[in-house]
Design a protein around this motif. Structure first.
Motif, mmCIF file in Angstrom:
data_model
loop_
_atom_site.group_PDB
_atom_site.id
_atom_site.type_symbol
_atom_site.label_atom_id
_atom_site.label_comp_id
_atom_site.label_asym_id
_atom_site.label_seq_id
_atom_site.Cartn_x
_atom_site.Cartn_y
_atom_site.Cartn_z
ATOM 1 N N MET A 182 0.829 -1.207 0.000
ATOM 2 C CA MET A 182 0.000 0.000 0.000
ATOM 3 C C MET A 182 0.861 1.253 0.000
ATOM 4 S SD MET A 182 -3.002 -1.110 2.713
ATOM 5 C CE MET A 182 -3.683 0.558 2.735
ATOM 6 N N PHE A 183 1.904 1.260 0.826
ATOM 7 C CA PHE A 183 2.755 2.441 0.951
ATOM 8 C C PHE A 183 3.567 2.682 -0.329
ATOM 9 C CE2 PHE A 183 6.869 4.341 2.133
ATOM 10 C CZ PHE A 183 6.423 5.532 2.691
ATOM 11 N N ILE A 184 4.220 1.639 -0.821
ATOM 12 C CA ILE A 184 5.092 1.796 -1.996
ATOM 13 C C ILE A 184 4.272 2.052 -3.264
ATOM 14 C CG2 ILE A 184 6.829 0.678 -3.439
ATOM 15 C CD1 ILE A 184 7.708 -0.898 -0.953
ATOM 16 N N ALA A 185 3.240 1.240 -3.469
ATOM 17 C CA ALA A 185 2.425 1.407 -4.675
ATOM 18 C C ALA A 185 1.654 2.716 -4.646
ATOM 19 C CB ALA A 185 1.460 0.230 -4.816
ATOM 20 N N GLY A 186 1.237 3.124 -3.457
ATOM 21 C CA GLY A 186 0.519 4.393 -3.352
ATOM 22 C C GLY A 186 1.402 5.573 -3.703
ATOM 23 N N GLY A 187 2.626 5.591 -3.139
ATOM 24 C CA GLY A 187 3.523 6.716 -3.376
ATOM 25 C C GLY A 187 4.088 6.767 -4.781
ATOM 26 N N SER A 188 4.340 5.600 -5.371
ATOM 27 C CA SER A 188 4.986 5.575 -6.684
ATOM 28 C C SER A 188 4.008 5.516 -7.851
ATOM 29 C CB SER A 188 5.925 4.367 -6.781
ATOM 30 O OG SER A 188 5.186 3.158 -6.738
ATOM 31 N N SER A 189 2.776 5.125 -7.586
ATOM 32 C CA SER A 189 1.828 4.963 -8.695
ATOM 33 C C SER A 189 0.498 5.670 -8.459
ATOM 34 C CB SER A 189 1.562 3.465 -8.928
ATOM 35 O OG SER A 189 2.750 2.782 -9.249
ATOM 36 N N ALA A 190 -0.197 5.333 -7.377
ATOM 37 C CA ALA A 190 -1.543 5.873 -7.162
ATOM 38 C C ALA A 190 -1.542 7.393 -7.027
ATOM 39 C CB ALA A 190 -2.163 5.226 -5.930
ATOM 40 N N ASP A 191 -0.642 7.939 -6.221
ATOM 41 C CA ASP A 191 -0.606 9.392 -6.030
ATOM 42 C C ASP A 191 -0.278 10.140 -7.323
ATOM 43 O OD1 ASP A 191 -1.304 9.052 -3.424
ATOM 44 O OD2 ASP A 191 0.703 9.365 -2.598
ATOM 45 N N PRO A 192 0.772 9.752 -8.074
ATOM 46 C CA PRO A 192 1.036 10.434 -9.349
ATOM 47 C C PRO A 192 -0.127 10.307 -10.335
ATOM 48 C CG PRO A 192 2.954 9.175 -8.672
ATOM 49 C CD PRO A 192 1.842 8.791 -7.746
ATOM 50 N N MET A 193 -0.769 9.154 -10.375
ATOM 51 C CA MET A 193 -1.895 8.975 -11.284
ATOM 52 C C MET A 193 -3.075 9.855 -10.885
ATOM 53 S SD MET A 193 -1.776 4.825 -11.825
ATOM 54 C CE MET A 193 -3.086 4.766 -13.059
ATOM 55 N N GLU A 194 -3.285 9.988 -9.585
ATOM 56 C CA GLU A 194 -4.359 10.857 -9.103
ATOM 57 C C GLU A 194 -4.111 12.306 -9.502
ATOM 58 O OE1 GLU A 194 -6.757 11.786 -4.914
ATOM 59 O OE2 GLU A 194 -5.062 10.396 -4.958
ATOM 60 N N LYS A 195 -2.850 12.738 -9.399
ATOM 61 C CA LYS A 195 -2.502 14.110 -9.797
ATOM 62 C C LYS A 195 -2.660 14.301 -11.302
ATOM 63 C CE LYS A 195 0.723 14.775 -5.962
ATOM 64 N NZ LYS A 195 2.152 14.916 -5.570
ATOM 65 N N MET A 196 -2.299 13.288 -12.080
ATOM 66 C CA MET A 196 -2.446 13.373 -13.532
ATOM 67 C C MET A 196 -3.917 13.447 -13.935
ATOM 68 S SD MET A 196 0.505 10.629 -14.692
ATOM 69 C CE MET A 196 0.199 10.816 -16.454
ATOM 70 N N VAL A 197 -4.752 12.681 -13.260
ATOM 71 C CA VAL A 197 -6.190 12.724 -13.551
ATOM 72 C C VAL A 197 -6.762 14.090 -13.197
ATOM 73 C CG1 VAL A 197 -8.438 11.841 -12.792
ATOM 74 C CG2 VAL A 197 -6.609 10.255 -13.382
ATOM 75 N N LYS A 198 -6.359 14.617 -12.056
ATOM 76 C CA LYS A 198 -6.841 15.933 -11.638
ATOM 77 C C LYS A 198 -6.413 17.003 -12.640
ATOM 78 C CE LYS A 198 -6.737 19.201 -7.765
ATOM 79 N NZ LYS A 198 -6.195 19.459 -6.394
ATOM 80 N N ALA A 199 -5.149 16.947 -13.073
ATOM 81 C CA ALA A 199 -4.647 17.925 -14.048
ATOM 82 C C ALA A 199 -5.385 17.789 -15.374
ATOM 83 C CB ALA A 199 -3.142 17.734 -14.248
ATOM 84 N N GLU A 200 -5.705 16.549 -15.768
ATOM 85 C CA GLU A 200 -6.420 16.332 -17.021
ATOM 86 C C GLU A 200 -7.839 16.876 -16.951
ATOM 87 O OE1 GLU A 200 -7.352 14.921 -20.880
ATOM 88 O OE2 GLU A 200 -5.484 15.403 -19.847
ATOM 89 N N ILE A 201 -8.473 16.724 -15.800
ATOM 90 C CA ILE A 201 -9.819 17.282 -15.609
ATOM 91 C C ILE A 201 -9.778 18.795 -15.724
ATOM 92 C CG2 ILE A 201 -11.695 17.608 -13.949
ATOM 93 C CD1 ILE A 201 -11.073 14.821 -12.867
ATOM 94 N N GLU A 202 -8.785 19.416 -15.079
ATOM 95 C CA GLU A 202 -8.658 20.871 -15.126
ATOM 96 C C GLU A 202 -8.323 21.345 -16.536
ATOM 97 O OE1 GLU A 202 -5.694 21.645 -12.223
ATOM 98 O OE2 GLU A 202 -7.062 21.415 -10.504
ATOM 99 N N ARG A 203 -7.470 20.602 -17.225
ATOM 100 C CA ARG A 203 -7.095 20.984 -18.589
ATOM 101 C C ARG A 203 -8.305 20.930 -19.513
ATOM 102 N NH1 ARG A 203 -6.294 19.022 -23.368
ATOM 103 N NH2 ARG A 203 -6.889 16.929 -22.722
ATOM 104 N N THR A 204 -9.093 19.872 -19.372
ATOM 105 C CA THR A 204 -10.274 19.722 -20.211
ATOM 106 C C THR A 204 -11.296 20.806 -19.915
ATOM 107 O OG1 THR A 204 -9.924 17.327 -20.219
ATOM 108 C CG2 THR A 204 -12.071 18.114 -20.931
ATOM 109 N N ALA A 205 -11.459 21.118 -18.622
ATOM 110 C CA ALA A 205 -12.387 22.179 -18.252
ATOM 111 C C ALA A 205 -11.939 23.512 -18.827
ATOM 112 C CB ALA A 205 -12.505 22.265 -16.732
ATOM 113 N N GLY A 206 -10.626 23.762 -18.763
ATOM 114 C CA GLY A 206 -10.089 25.007 -19.318
ATOM 115 C C GLY A 206 -10.264 25.080 -20.815
ATOM 116 N N THR A 207 -10.078 23.959 -21.493
ATOM 117 C CA THR A 207 -10.263 23.913 -22.939
ATOM 118 C C THR A 207 -11.711 24.178 -23.299
ATOM 119 O OG1 THR A 207 -8.466 22.325 -23.162
ATOM 120 C CG2 THR A 207 -10.005 22.478 -24.993
ATOM 121 N N GLY A 208 -12.601 23.619 -22.526
ATOM 122 C CA GLY A 208 -14.022 23.839 -22.785
ATOM 123 C C GLY A 208 -14.396 25.288 -22.647
#
Length: 234
Positions: A182-208
């Motif tokens: 949980m600790f290793i996979a969360g820090g190296s994969s889940a957290d970065p992916m969550e940030k990428m999804v959030k940035a993609e949502i914001e980017r799409t909203a801005g484009t719209g």
């Protein structure tokens, strides 16, 4: 929810039936196989696809039923439990080479928060971002490695340490393996992916918003021209 239904309920029901109600290993494994079996059949009938996690749990239970005939040697019985669990680790590692890593079933709802915008952002990133796909595969690879390593260590312990020690130490090993994963996979994969999804949502909203603004500009210009023409006519 998929992780709870496909894995949590079958595993929890096994321990409840065997330890709580005193059922035999065979009976507990048999009854705890009902949910994953129904989920697998339902997926095949409804969407003509295989529910990977439910099928994995079903296979683990079948392997457990086959190995439950092993009896007599307490060390072999301890090693048997590790052998059943190792099926999970191996299956997860093998799934990393496919387009549907098994741990994604629990990862995606956590990263997207279950929102429509989050799911849409996930799908876009999965199609367009190699970095995102690597993180998804890495998440399952870490979990598979942790579980398989835990199984190997438990087998070694079963034949090198006193049986009474391994009875409680095996549980400790499992808990430590899960926490580390949980600790290793969360820090190296889940957290970065969550940030990428959030940035993609914001980017799409801005484009719209930008598209809306671009579309509004010609309309405003036409309105101004029309007003000017009316003024000139007057």
């Amino acid at each position: 929810m998929p992780l709870i239904v496909d894995a949590g309920i079958p595993l929890g029901s096994y321990y409840l039936l065997s330890d709580g109600f005193g059922m035999s290993t065979v009976a507990a494994l048999g009854w705890s196989s009902v949910v994953p079996a129904l989920r697998t059949v339902w997926s095949l009938v409804k969407s003509r696809s295989v529910n990977g996690l439910a099928l994995l749990i079903l296979i683990v239970n079948v392997v457990g039923l086959a190995l439950s005939t092993v009896a007599g040697d307490p060390r072999l019985m301890l090693a048997k439990d590790s052998g059943v669990s190792s099926v999970v680790g191996i299956a997860i590692l093998l799934s990393v080479r496919t387009k549907r890593p098994l741990m994604t079933a629990g990862l995606k709802p956590w990263v997207t928060k279950g929102s429509a915008a989050g799911n849409a952002a996930w799908d876009r990133l999965l199609a367009d971002s190699e970095r995102f796909r690597r993180a998804e595969r890495r998440f399952s690879a870490i979990w598979g490695t942790a579980l398989l390593t835990e199984c190997v260590l438990k087998v070694i312990g079963a034949y090198t340490l006193p049986v009474d020690t391994m009875v409680w130490l095996g549980t400790v090993m499992t808990i430590v393996a899960i926490l580390l994963a949980m600790f290793i996979a969360g820090g190296s994969s889940a957290d970065p992916m969550e940030k990428m999804v959030k940035a993609e949502i914001e980017r799409t909203a801005g484009t719209g918003e930008g598209e809306a603004g671009t579309a509004a500009a010609p309309a405003a210009a036409d309105a101004s021209a029309a007003t000017a023409a009316v003024g000139a006519g007057s």
